[in-house]
Motif scaffolding. Structure first.
Motif, mmCIF file in Angstrom:
data_model
loop_
_atom_site.group_PDB
_atom_site.id
_atom_site.type_symbol
_atom_site.label_atom_id
_atom_site.label_comp_id
_atom_site.label_asym_id
_atom_site.label_seq_id
_atom_site.Cartn_x
_atom_site.Cartn_y
_atom_site.Cartn_z
ATOM 1 N N VAL A 73 0.853 -1.194 0.000
ATOM 2 C CA VAL A 73 0.000 0.000 0.000
ATOM 3 C C VAL A 73 0.895 1.252 0.000
ATOM 4 N N PRO A 74 0.644 2.192 -0.905
ATOM 5 C CA PRO A 74 1.497 3.383 -0.986
ATOM 6 C C PRO A 74 1.324 4.339 0.195
ATOM 7 N N MET A 75 2.437 4.786 0.713
ATOM 8 C CA MET A 75 2.392 5.741 1.832
ATOM 9 C C MET A 75 3.187 7.002 1.477
ATOM 10 N N ALA A 76 2.857 8.094 2.198
ATOM 11 C CA ALA A 76 3.618 9.332 2.069
ATOM 12 C C ALA A 76 4.281 9.609 3.413
ATOM 13 N N VAL A 77 5.443 10.204 3.363
ATOM 14 C CA VAL A 77 6.171 10.488 4.601
ATOM 15 C C VAL A 77 6.557 11.961 4.629
ATOM 16 N N LYS A 78 6.300 12.569 5.757
ATOM 17 C CA LYS A 78 6.610 13.994 5.932
ATOM 18 C C LYS A 78 8.110 14.226 5.740
ATOM 19 N N ASP A 79 8.450 15.357 5.221
ATOM 20 C CA ASP A 79 9.832 15.588 4.809
ATOM 21 C C ASP A 79 10.798 15.944 5.944
ATOM 22 N N ASN A 80 10.356 15.741 7.194
ATOM 23 C CA ASN A 80 11.316 15.857 8.296
ATOM 24 C C ASN A 80 11.615 14.481 8.888
ATOM 25 N N ILE A 81 11.151 13.428 8.205
ATOM 26 C CA ILE A 81 11.408 12.060 8.648
ATOM 27 C C ILE A 81 12.389 11.451 7.650
ATOM 28 N N CYS A 82 13.550 11.018 8.148
ATOM 29 C CA CYS A 82 14.638 10.637 7.251
ATOM 30 C C CYS A 82 14.308 9.389 6.442
ATOM 31 N N THR A 83 14.605 9.466 5.143
ATOM 32 C CA THR A 83 14.449 8.348 4.230
ATOM 33 C C THR A 83 15.772 8.196 3.502
ATOM 34 N N LYS A 84 16.353 7.017 3.605
ATOM 35 C CA LYS A 84 17.708 6.775 3.117
ATOM 36 C C LYS A 84 17.858 7.157 1.637
ATOM 37 N N ASN A 85 18.859 7.995 1.380
ATOM 38 C CA ASN A 85 19.211 8.433 0.025
ATOM 39 C C ASN A 85 18.106 9.188 -0.709
ATOM 40 N N ILE A 86 17.089 9.625 0.027
ATOM 41 C CA ILE A 86 16.012 10.417 -0.582
ATOM 42 C C ILE A 86 15.961 11.768 0.132
ATOM 43 N N PHE A 98 19.757 17.806 1.256
ATOM 44 C CA PHE A 98 20.172 16.805 2.248
ATOM 45 C C PHE A 98 19.520 15.445 1.998
ATOM 46 N N LYS A 99 20.368 14.465 1.683
ATOM 47 C CA LYS A 99 19.887 13.093 1.525
ATOM 48 C C LYS A 99 20.537 12.243 2.603
ATOM 49 N N PRO A 100 19.791 11.890 3.630
ATOM 50 C CA PRO A 100 20.408 11.176 4.754
ATOM 51 C C PRO A 100 20.846 9.767 4.354
ATOM 52 N N GLY A 325 26.361 25.350 8.073
ATOM 53 C CA GLY A 325 27.010 25.442 6.768
ATOM 54 C C GLY A 325 28.300 24.658 6.650
ATOM 55 N N ILE A 326 28.683 23.961 7.710
ATOM 56 C CA ILE A 326 29.996 23.306 7.675
ATOM 57 C C ILE A 326 29.928 21.868 7.165
ATOM 58 N N LYS A 327 28.934 21.127 7.613
ATOM 59 C CA LYS A 327 28.972 19.684 7.354
ATOM 60 C C LYS A 327 28.082 19.238 6.200
ATOM 61 N N TYR A 328 26.901 19.824 6.098
ATOM 62 C CA TYR A 328 25.937 19.402 5.072
ATOM 63 C C TYR A 328 24.967 20.553 4.903
ATOM 64 N N GLY A 329 24.138 20.451 3.891
ATOM 65 C CA GLY A 329 23.104 21.452 3.700
ATOM 66 C C GLY A 329 23.644 22.753 3.118
ATOM 67 N N PHE A 330 22.794 23.767 3.172
ATOM 68 C CA PHE A 330 23.103 25.056 2.572
ATOM 69 C C PHE A 330 24.299 25.729 3.257
ATOM 70 N N CYS A 331 25.143 26.375 2.456
ATOM 71 C CA CYS A 331 26.277 27.108 3.023
ATOM 72 C C CYS A 331 26.500 28.378 2.229
ATOM 73 N N GLN A 332 26.615 29.471 2.920
ATOM 74 C CA GLN A 332 26.981 30.727 2.276
ATOM 75 C C GLN A 332 28.314 31.147 2.876
ATOM 76 N N SER A 333 29.364 31.153 2.051
ATOM 77 C CA SER A 333 30.680 31.393 2.641
ATOM 78 C C SER A 333 30.862 32.861 3.000
ATOM 79 N N GLY A 334 31.796 33.079 3.917
ATOM 80 C CA GLY A 334 32.116 34.436 4.358
ATOM 81 C C GLY A 334 33.608 34.534 4.566
ATOM 82 N N ASP A 335 34.098 35.740 4.801
ATOM 83 C CA ASP A 335 35.535 35.920 4.972
ATOM 84 C C ASP A 335 36.022 35.324 6.281
ATOM 85 N N GLU A 336 35.146 35.366 7.258
ATOM 86 C CA GLU A 336 35.522 34.801 8.548
ATOM 87 C C GLU A 336 34.464 33.810 8.976
#
Lengths: 481, 479
Positions: A73-86, A98-100, A325-336
């Motif tokens: 049966v097809p299910m939907a999962v909220k996008d704050n619940i981790c799904t491997k490689n999705i 972010f693909k956990p 911004g260091i490990k994963y996800g969105f990052c906007q670089s800065g001088d410091e």
């Protein structure tokens, strides 16, 4: 009747009896998602993955190694619940790539039972909101009236279930995020006891309140899904007391002699009159089926919202600090370094998330901790005690899920306090750790669905299932009568 | 240093625990592995992951607390310490603020012959952060150390000079190694000590503003840093100025402290109870069980070595300063029942070899069975003491069996009076100069002759009979 309008359990039976194949069923649902794209219920549709998986599940059903009532049966999962490689974005720019490398325990358990993940659903950014308007991917439209919100934060799952784009779904509930959108979209949403379903893989908003919840067309479906995900998990230290239970076995037990408490102060002037009337009408239907109704007063209701928002924002400010911004996800670089942090978080988070981080940072700051956070912890204890007291007298408490029905998109967007007011009836169960559900109970003059909230003592989801199923029998069932 | 001021110090020691796995996940904790090879979604704080408390960490913390005479907190909670830094992937450290696992203990130290009790304010459990590696163009992060379990051991401000600090750290290190809780290698960072130091006029009751010193890599550097900082603060006060509350990094090469940050604009860590970890309840039965696991501690051992084995205070404290030496001493003594001989062999031969190699007793590879057998062979007069030393070297470096080695190389003591006499005669006739020296009163010459005889007999002769034979011969030559 379209095949996609069936309940998850009936579809499961049809799949087991080979009335339809897993692929055929999935294809029907994929067509629905294509046709109802405009509702914006999904962030990701897992077309290729689900088709691949459907073949495997079909083979397992054919080989008779998979006989779970939800297999295929097809299910939907909220996008704050981790799904491997999705993609698991939390509807935030911050995690928009972010693909956990792991799946949430609840997802793993459902997949073991043969669930086919059709897609990841839209939500308020990081589950903060009550209308799914704070999503980076845009608002979700209510299938009953596309000018209106679907509720939130699990508005995507609610709209997907209500519009037959999936048979059932997972949401998350921190202060009402499963129950309120269920109420707005006219479906059933069940939030289990805190610690009875593993939070492993649920991206944290407020750890002491967050729960994975189930959303379905009716209570029996929710009971079946809950049965698969319920029970302790070695990966979550806060999930250790609940035992695996088959909740569908409670569906037909009836409610004769059940004592239902109705807290009068949940029907105050801030509750829409039509909503109040419908919920009380629903209660009287239950009385006709043998339940006993008792009106009473719950204390501390004025403290529900401040206690909830202080606690939730405090924890959120800490939980969301890792997005730097260091490990994963969105990052906007800065001088410091500091500049990078500031830019990343300024651009990566939306307004509501930033508001709650600021609030939470404030209430935890030295000098304010005692006045706000610590006090909120104490009041939370008192609220929980008041529910414990009520449950000495009553088996179940019955209230409206939300003070209103779904409002127009944009109506509350610039008034956060008004938005927070919408959580008034749902946050108490969140703070107390008890299970609660919203079931549909009629519609208002405009035809918008109304939700009735059922609250039971800790680990007594069985009571909610009994009452929910009994009510569906009385009213003749589910979403679209 | 001016005598009108006194120093007040407290110490915060961070000790990495020797558990196999990390505090909140099952990653290994081995030191020196390739960067980012001992990490997982949990210790790198990936979204949706949750901490799982390693029970061993709680056991080790309780063990430490009991060894340091602390009371143990029955219901333990963790708290979050929030701050942003790239080596801290969750941007909060899981630690204990409100209910540390151990409180109100003490250590007895012996500094320059004076005994003193140093109070332990508290011990709490926490996770370590990662490491930043600065490259020419970039800063890289190694998360291997993230989540390695730490104990923070916070003393009372009971120290008044650098010697006391070193005595405390030495005693603490011994206890942590003995109990198997930590290997305490300062060079690898598994033991780090921060010193909180302030000075005040003698007789003043109030504590003055303190500084916190970090980054000292050895006890020697700690002592240097303490002396430097005390003098700096005293001279500030003598100038009538105010000491600022600062965190200071010790620069070993330059021998100075460098201000890292001023605490006037204090960090706000926004501590709050960690919601992901349920309270950890430690029962009385559990505490009792852990108490029974506690080994004999260094001070107790030292006393016992003196009273039970008759060692002197110096030897006893040297041997008990290293767990491996104790193990060797006790196991060998149990086998041969000659504690003094064992002690002499350890204090003499073993220590000489170790110091010539610049090594410590760590990973000692001397089998007690072999050492006991060697000591028996010597004590029973089967070989000479000097040959015994050579045999010990053979055991240390080549792991030989002493008895077989002695037999194979013909090292057994000679019991052949004729050969002895013959050799004495040869040496006397070949060394007339020494003989006449002796006869003219130079006593030393006799020793020289004895040495030559022993040498010709390859050290195997019984020194007593050689001595007698040489005496006898020289007497005959006396005019």
């Amino acid at each position: 009747m379209k095949i996609t309008e069936n309940s998850a359990l009936s579809l499961g039976k049809m799949l087991q009896s080979r009335e339809i194949s897993v692929i055929e069923l999935l294809t029907e649902y994929l067509k629905e998602t294509e046709a109802k794209k405009d509702l914006n219920a999904f962030i990701t549709i897992c077309r290729d993955e689900s088709l691949k998986r459907a073949n495997i599940i079909q083979k397992n059903i054919d080989d008779k190694v998979l006989s779970s009532p939800l297999a295929g049966v097809p299910m939907a999962v909220k996008d704050n619940i981790c799904t491997k490689n999705i993609l698991t974005s939390c509807a935030s720019k911050m995690l928009s790539d972010f693909k956990p490398p792991y799946s949430a325990t609840a997802v793993e358990r459902l997949e073991k039972a043969g669930a086919v993940l059709i897609g990841k659903t839209n939500m308020d950014e990081f589950a903060m909101g009550g209308s799914t308007e704070s999503s980076y991917y845009g608002s979700v439209k209510n299938p009953k009236d596309t000018k209106k919100v679907s509720g939130g934060s699990s508005g995507g799952t609610a709209a997907a279930v209500a519009s037959n784009q999936c048979a059932y779904g997972l949401g998350s509930d921190t202060g009402g995020s499963v129950r309120q959108p269920a109420s707005f979209c006219g479906i059933t949403g069940l939030m289990p006891t805190y610690g009875s379903v593993s939070r492993y893989g649920l991206i944290a908003y407020a750890s002491s309140l967050d729960r994975i919840g189930v959303m379905g067309k009716n209570m029996s479906d929710c009971a079946a899904v809950l049965s698969e995900i319920y029970g302790s998990d070695k990966k979550d230290m806060t999930c250790s007391v609940a035992k695996k239970t088959d909740f569908t076995s409670f569906c037909d037990l009836g409610i004769r002699g059940m004592k239902i408490g109705i807290p009068r102060n949940f029907f105050s002037e801030q509750t829409d009159a039509f909503v109040g009337k419908s919920v009380l009408q629903g209660a009287r239907e239950l009385e006709k089926s043998g339940a006993e109704l008792y009106e009473f007063e719950l204390p501390l209701t004025d403290y529900y919202l401040p206690t909830y928002y202080i606690t939730a924002c405090a924890e959120a400010s800490s939980n969301l600090s890792r997005y730097d911004g260091i490990k994963y996800g969105f990052c906007q670089s800065g001088d410091e370094l500091e500049q990078m942090y500031v830019k990343t978080r300024t651009e990566g988070f939306g307004l509501e998330v930033k508001r709650r981080i600021m609030l939470g940072t404030y209430v935890l700051s030295s000098g304010y901790y005692e006045d706000y956070y610590k006090k909120a912890l104490k009041v939370r204890r008192l609220i929980k005690d008041s529910f414990d007291d009520a449950f000495k007298k009553y088996d179940l408490l019955l209230t409206p899920t939300a003070p209103t029905t779904a409002y127009n998109i944009g109506e509350n967007r610039n008034d956060p306090l008004k938005m927070y007011q919408g959580d008034i009836y749902t946050v108490a169960a969140s703070l107390s750790g008890i299970p609660a559900a919203s079931i549909p109970c009629g519609k208002n003059q405009e035809g918008m669905p109304i939700g009735m909230q059922l609250m039971a003592p800790q680990l007594r989801e069985d009571v909610i299932v009994r009452v929910g199923c009994a009510y569906e029998k009385i009213t003749g069932g589910s979403v679209d009568e | 240093m001016s005598d009108s001021y006194e120093i007040v110090m407290g110490i915060e020691v961070h000790a990495e625990l020797s558990t196999e796995s990390k505090i909140f996940c099952s990653c290994a904790t081995k030191f020196g592995k390739e960067p980012n090879t001992q990490i997982c979604p949990i210790c790198t704080g990936m979204p949706g992951t949750l901490p799982l408390l390693n029970k061993k960490v709680v056991e080790f913390a309780v063990k430490t607390g009991l060894a340091l005479n602390c009371s143990i907190t029955k219901e333990n909670k963790f708290d979050r310490k929030n701050y942003f830094y790239p080596d801290l992937p969750k941007a909060y450290q899981i630690s204990q603020l409100y209910l540390p696992i151990c409180r109100n203990g003490y250590i007895e130290i012996n500094s320059k012959g004076k005994k003193k009790k140093i109070g332990i304010h508290e011990i709490h459990m926490e996770e370590d952060a990662g490491k930043l590696i600065h490259d020419e163009n970039a800063t890289l992060i190694d998360y291997n150390r993230c989540g390695v379990p730490l104990l923070e051991i916070v003393s009372e401000p009971h120290f008044s000079n650098g010697d006391e600090v070193v005595a405390y750290l030495t005693a603490l290190r011994e206890i942590l190694i003995y109990t198997g809780v930590s290997d305490c290698k300062m060079q690898e960072g598994s033991m780090r000590a921060d010193i909180n130091l302030s000075v005040r006029k003698r007789g003043e009751k109030e504590l003055s503003t303190r500084t916190e010193m970090k980054n000292m890599s050895s006890f020697k550097e700690i002592k240097r840093a303490v002396e430097y900082e005390a003098e700096r603060q005293i001279s500030i006060k003598q100038r009538g100025e105010r000491v600022l509350q600062q965190t200071i990094r010790w620069d070993e090469e330059k021998g100075i402290g460098i201000v890292m940050r001023s605490k006037e604009n204090a960090d706000d860590y926004r501590y709050f109870p960690e919601p992901d970890i349920m309270p950890v309840v430690i029962s009385d039965g559990e505490i009792k069980r852990i108490k029974n696991l506690l080994p004999e501690l260094p001070q107790q051992k030292r006393q016992r070595y003196i009273s039970e084995f008759g060692l002197n205070d110096y030897d006893a404290s040297i041997i008990t300063s290293e767990k491996e030496l104790c193990d060797l001493f006790e196991r060998t003594t149990a086998l041969c029942d000659r504690p003094k001989e064992v002690c002499n062999m350890i204090m003499g031969e073993l220590m000489r070899i170790l110091s010539s190699l610049g090594k410590t007793a760590e990973n000692l590879n001397v089998a007690p069975e072999k050492l006991a057998s060697l000591i028996n062979i010597i004590s029973e007069g089967k070989i000479n003491r000097n040959i015994g030393k050579d045999v010990f070297e053979q055991i240390y470096f080549y792991n030989v069996d002493p008895w077989e080695y002695v037999k194979e190389n013909n090292l057994l003591i000679l019991d052949d009076p004729e050969l002895t006499e013959k050799t004495v005669n040869e040496i006397i006739s070949e060394n007339q100069k020494s003989v006449s020296d002796y006869l003219s009163g130079k006593q030393k010459a006799k020793g020289y002759l004895i040495g030559l005889v022993m040498k010709r007999l390859k050290g195997r002769a019984d020194p007593k009979s050689v001595n007698e034979a040489v005496d006898k011969k020289l007497k005959q030559l006396q005019p």
